[in-house]
Scaffold this motif. Structure first.
Motif, PDB file in Angstrom:
ATOM      1  N   SER A   1      95.662  35.925  76.399  1.00  0.00           N
ATOM      2  CA  SER A   1      96.407  37.152  76.171  1.00  0.00           C
ATOM      3  C   SER A   1      96.032  37.730  74.814  1.00  0.00           C
ATOM      4  CB  SER A   1      97.899  36.866  76.233  1.00  0.00           C
ATOM      5  OG  SER A   1      98.610  38.052  76.027  1.00  0.00           O
TER       6      SER A   1
ATOM      7  N   SER B   1     100.033  43.786  75.246  1.00  0.00           N
ATOM      8  CA  SER B   1     101.461  44.102  75.200  1.00  0.00           C
ATOM      9  C   SER B   1     101.722  45.606  75.112  1.00  0.00           C
ATOM     10  CB  SER B   1     102.115  43.406  74.004  1.00  0.00           C
ATOM     11  OG  SER B   1     101.573  43.914  72.795  1.00  0.00           O
TER      12      SER B   1
ATOM     13  N   SER C   1      96.280  40.860  71.865  1.00  0.00           N
ATOM     14  CA  SER C   1      97.405  41.615  71.314  1.00  0.00           C
ATOM     15  C   SER C   1      97.585  42.976  71.971  1.00  0.00           C
ATOM     16  CB  SER C   1      97.249  41.754  69.806  1.00  0.00           C
ATOM     17  OG  SER C   1      96.003  42.349  69.502  1.00  0.00           O
ATOM     18  N   HIS C   2      96.519  43.620  72.413  1.00  0.00           N
ATOM     19  CA  HIS C   2      96.669  44.936  73.043  1.00  0.00           C
ATOM     20  C   HIS C   2      97.272  44.846  74.439  1.00  0.00           C
ATOM     21  CE1 HIS C   2      92.691  43.612  74.448  1.00  0.00           C
ATOM     22  NE2 HIS C   2      93.023  44.228  75.563  1.00  0.00           N
TER      23      HIS C   2
END
Length: 141
Positions: A2, A7, A4-5
């Motif tokens: 996952s 989210s 950071s972008h």
């Protein structure tokens, strides 16, 4: 994995829009348009999601805003590609309306991301001005 972008709702919506337009352009456009309007549609839609990622990866807000503005411009191009495809008969009016609604949703989230980035920049600039003013005041006293 996952990143950071992942989210960011703006990126999620842009990613979904790219996948949908990519598949539609390959399935619904005539063979000769897959390499003309189809390619341009896919490139513009890809650019929206890719520039959100690149902007979000930037350390400085000013460069982040630069890439988010490019994403916004690419989204406008996507809107025009949908319009042209409708006029050429490659989409039904209902399908074009659905795609335009998705473009507006991406645009709303992207505009919010741009606004929040600008607000953070303004707040940071305000804090710098306060510190500089305080230092100048200390020197005068």
């Amino acid at each position: 994995m996952s990143l950071s972008h992942h989210s960011l709702v703006a990126w999620q919506r842009a990613d979904d829009l790219f996948i949908k337009l990519h598949q539609l352009s390959l399935q619904r456009f005539p063979a000769h348009e897959r390499y003309e309007l189809g390619t341009q549609t896919r490139r513009a839609a890809y650019s929206v999601a890719a520039n959100i990622i690149e902007g979000f990866a930037r350390r400085y807000r000013r460069t982040r805003l630069h890439f988010l503005n490019i994403a916004e411009s690419s989204l406008a191009e996507v809107g025009y590609c949908i319009h042209v495809a409708l006029r050429l008969g490659y989409h039904s009016e209902a399908q074009a309306n659905e795609l335009e609604t998705e473009v507006k949703r991406v645009g709303a989230h992207l505009a919010g991301l741009i606004r929040s980035t600008r607000a953070a920049s303004a707040a940071q600039l305000g804090a710098v001005i306060v510190v500089i003013s305080f230092i100048a005041w200390l020197r005068l006293t």
